[in-house]
Design an enzyme around this catalytic site. Sequence first.
Site, PDB file in Angstrom:
ATOM      1  N   ARG A  40     -15.469  35.203   8.577  1.00 14.62           N
ATOM      2  CA  ARG A  40     -14.337  35.814   7.864  1.00 14.62           C
ATOM      3  C   ARG A  40     -14.803  36.512   6.600  1.00 14.62           C
ATOM      4  NH1 ARG A  40     -15.880  34.209   3.778  1.00 14.62           N
ATOM      5  NH2 ARG A  40     -15.662  32.194   2.734  1.00 14.62           N
ATOM      6  N   ASP A 189     -11.640  28.795   5.502  1.00 18.04           N
ATOM      7  CA  ASP A 189     -12.603  29.352   6.452  1.00 18.04           C
ATOM      8  C   ASP A 189     -12.303  28.920   7.887  1.00 18.04           C
ATOM      9  OD1 ASP A 189     -13.625  30.112   4.052  1.00 18.04           O
ATOM     10  OD2 ASP A 189     -15.386  28.797   4.125  1.00 18.04           O
TER      11      ASP A 189
HETATM   12  C1  GLA Z   1     -16.008  28.442   0.420  1.00 16.31           C
HETATM   13  C2  GLA Z   1     -15.123  27.330   0.953  1.00 16.31           C
HETATM   14  C3  GLA Z   1     -13.661  27.786   1.035  1.00 16.31           C
HETATM   15  C4  GLA Z   1     -13.194  28.397  -0.284  1.00 16.31           C
HETATM   16  C5  GLA Z   1     -14.203  29.441  -0.782  1.00 16.31           C
HETATM   17  C6  GLA Z   1     -13.853  29.964  -2.137  1.00 16.31           C
HETATM   18  O1  GLA Z   1     -16.064  29.497   1.348  1.00 16.31           O
HETATM   19  O2  GLA Z   1     -15.539  26.924   2.235  1.00 16.31           O
HETATM   20  O3  GLA Z   1     -12.831  26.705   1.397  1.00 16.31           O
HETATM   21  O4  GLA Z   1     -12.969  27.405  -1.247  1.00 16.31           O
HETATM   22  O5  GLA Z   1     -15.523  28.916  -0.822  1.00 16.31           O
HETATM   23  O6  GLA Z   1     -12.665  30.673  -2.105  1.00 16.31           O
END
Ligand code: GLA
Length: 395
Positions: A40, A189
């Site tokens: 993503r 994510d």
């Molecule tokens: C990482 C974490 C997510 C989110 C981002 C910051 O990707 O896995 O859950 O907290 O950092 O937005």
Amino acid sequence: MAEPEAGVDACQRLMEETVRIFRETYPACEPTIAVAAPGRVNMIGEHTDYNQGFVLPMALPLVTVVVGCKSTDGVISLLTTAKEADEPKRLEFPAPSEANPLSPGLPRWANYVKGVIQHYRASPLPGFKAVMASNVPLGGGLSSSASLEVAMYTFLQQICPDDGDLVEKALTCQKAEHTFASMPCGIMDQFISVMGRKDHALLIDCRSLEVTPVPLIDPNLVVLITNSNVRHTLTGSEYPTRRQQCMEAAKALGKESLRDVCMADLEAAKTCLEAEVYCRARHVISEIKRTTEAADALKARNYWEFGKLMVQSHNSLRDDYEVSCRELDELVAAAMDGEGVYGSRMTGGGFGGCTVTLVDAAAVEKTIQRIKDRYSGTATFYITKPSNGARVLKL
Ligand code: GLA
């Protein structure tokens, strides 16, 4: 030049290559299942998910693919094709049972997979053979780990179906990351990797887990991802520390999470908070607001407004949350210093990884060239489109 758009064809090619490796690795078996789950890019709403706030990610055409088949011997055999993965790349262990659960260990790459297998929501899991391959850059801040977890979960659904609840699927993959990879991540994510929708970014309310799809299909608009190709290995405690500081701020303000705190509340309590904690909270509270405003701007196709909010987000992550780095700041500055660029910001957890830039299609090649000329390192570019979430592929 930007890499050719990684789309359906790239996913198909990756699957075919993975099938070939499967046959080579397990000559006595024929693969019967192939699945894919995307990485993503988060357009805006950074470090807000674990504060019960809003995020606005989109699923990428870049995916992790799992190809395999059930076996009758009760043994799980795994192979990763990732060059960066630690050795051994191939391993075998018995399918878990109540008496014999899985636990994290070495190799590290397998922990994401083992975590999902251990927490899977249906049983009994039979043995299986699987090969995993990915075109999501590893450790590049595009959720390679979530795509691996969600791909593995989707694979397990084919050999031992669960009830099909997609929210529980995302939560299970998040739990795998917490317990087997020791990363106390939020839900963004895994959620977007499960729920992603072609041609849309998703506004996710991380408190209710309600989703609002926001169209992102304008042919004159490009979402450009720039990988800094740096990942600063800090102590690893930065993310949990930020999370802790947010909880501390919410608690000091008598609230369950920073979602329930407005800027006026924070200002009124400024003297009761440590300066650093105050700044962390200021980022989160302002970012939650920016994210809903950005979703509205996108709905209205007001890209200049959206871009302005992206830049504000970057500055807040750099100054208040302190999760940017020199390379990401350079990439954003280079992107912004030209015509046709609406906005640019670091994306993901920070300390390296990628930036995301919203740019007019007519200006994209010039923008890439300018970033290349000015960046002190070597960047990689992806021109991407919002894609679907996890899916079963046709073999
Ligand atoms: C990482 C974490 C997510 C989110 C981002 C910051 O990707 O896995 O859950 O907290 O950092 O937005």
